[in-house]
Design an enzyme around this catalytic site. Structure first.
Site, PDB file in Angstrom:
ATOM      1  N   ILE A  35       0.916  -1.226   0.050  1.00 31.80           N
ATOM      2  CA  ILE A  35      -0.089   0.118  -0.078  1.00 31.80           C
ATOM      3  C   ILE A  35       0.715   1.265  -0.090  1.00 31.80           C
ATOM      4  O   ILE A  35       1.811   1.388   0.656  1.00 31.80           O
ATOM      5  CB  ILE A  35      -0.889  -0.221   1.407  1.00 31.80           C
ATOM      6  CG1 ILE A  35      -1.875  -1.267   1.139  1.00 31.80           C
ATOM      7  CG2 ILE A  35      -1.814   1.217   1.424  1.00 31.80           C
ATOM      8  CD1 ILE A  35      -2.270  -1.442   2.692  1.00 31.80           C
ATOM      9  N   CYS A  36       0.490   2.259  -0.901  1.00 29.17           N
ATOM     10  CA  CYS A  36       1.336   3.608  -0.842  1.00 29.17           C
ATOM     11  C   CYS A  36       0.112   4.762  -0.946  1.00 29.17           C
ATOM     12  O   CYS A  36      -1.143   4.349  -0.741  1.00 29.17           O
ATOM     13  CB  CYS A  36       2.232   3.704  -1.562  1.00 29.17           C
ATOM     14  SG  CYS A  36       1.675   3.921  -3.519  1.00 29.17           S
ATOM     15  N   HIS A  37       0.349   5.713  -1.304  1.00 23.34           N
ATOM     16  CA  HIS A  37      -0.496   6.949  -1.471  1.00 23.34           C
ATOM     17  C   HIS A  37      -1.399   6.827  -2.709  1.00 23.34           C
ATOM     18  O   HIS A  37      -2.623   6.688  -2.430  1.00 23.34           O
ATOM     19  CB  HIS A  37       0.089   8.192  -1.507  1.00 23.34           C
ATOM     20  CG  HIS A  37      -0.665   9.466  -1.509  1.00 23.34           C
ATOM     21  ND1 HIS A  37      -0.320  10.636  -2.015  1.00 23.34           N
ATOM     22  CD2 HIS A  37      -1.764   9.674  -0.924  1.00 23.34           C
ATOM     23  CE1 HIS A  37      -1.554  11.627  -1.735  1.00 23.34           C
ATOM     24  NE2 HIS A  37      -2.288  10.913  -0.985  1.00 23.34           N
TER      25      HIS A  37
END
Length: 106
Positions: free
Chosen positions: A63-65
């Site tokens: 997961i990231c932005h």
């Protein structure tokens, strides 16, 4: 590498008895601002040195932005022998928009 949308991930998390590792590769300030409950913070820059702490056989959702850094990390993990890696498409931003509208965004 599989790709899951936020809605697909939410549904999967609700149905599974064995939840995957939710590996958040953003920076600490981003994680403090908002994150998916139960996720583990391991910033992208620390992945090469810390990937040995992770189980290569475990199902891992990265997961990231917006989904770009997480896809790069997922590729790295796959090349490092991880066999069950999933990228959250659209990242935490899409999660806030599509799953948890009360989540703070940035």
């Amino acid at each position: 590498m599989r790709q899951l949308s936020p809605v697909e991930l939410r549904d999967y998390l609700q149905q599974t008895d064995t939840p995957p590792l939710l590996l958040d590769v953003r920076e600490p300030w981003e994680f403090q601002h908002c994150h998916i409950e139960g996720s583990r913070l391991l910033p992208m820059g620390q992945i090469p040195s810390a990937s040995g702490e992770l189980d290569p056989a475990a199902e891992t959702v990265v997961i990231c932005h917006h989904g770009v850094r997480s896809q790069q990390v997922a590729w790295f993990l796959e090349r490092s022998g991880f066999s069950n890696v999933i990228n959250l498409t659209g990242g935490i931003d899409a999660w806030a928009r599509d799953v948890d509208p009360a989540m703070p965004t940035y």
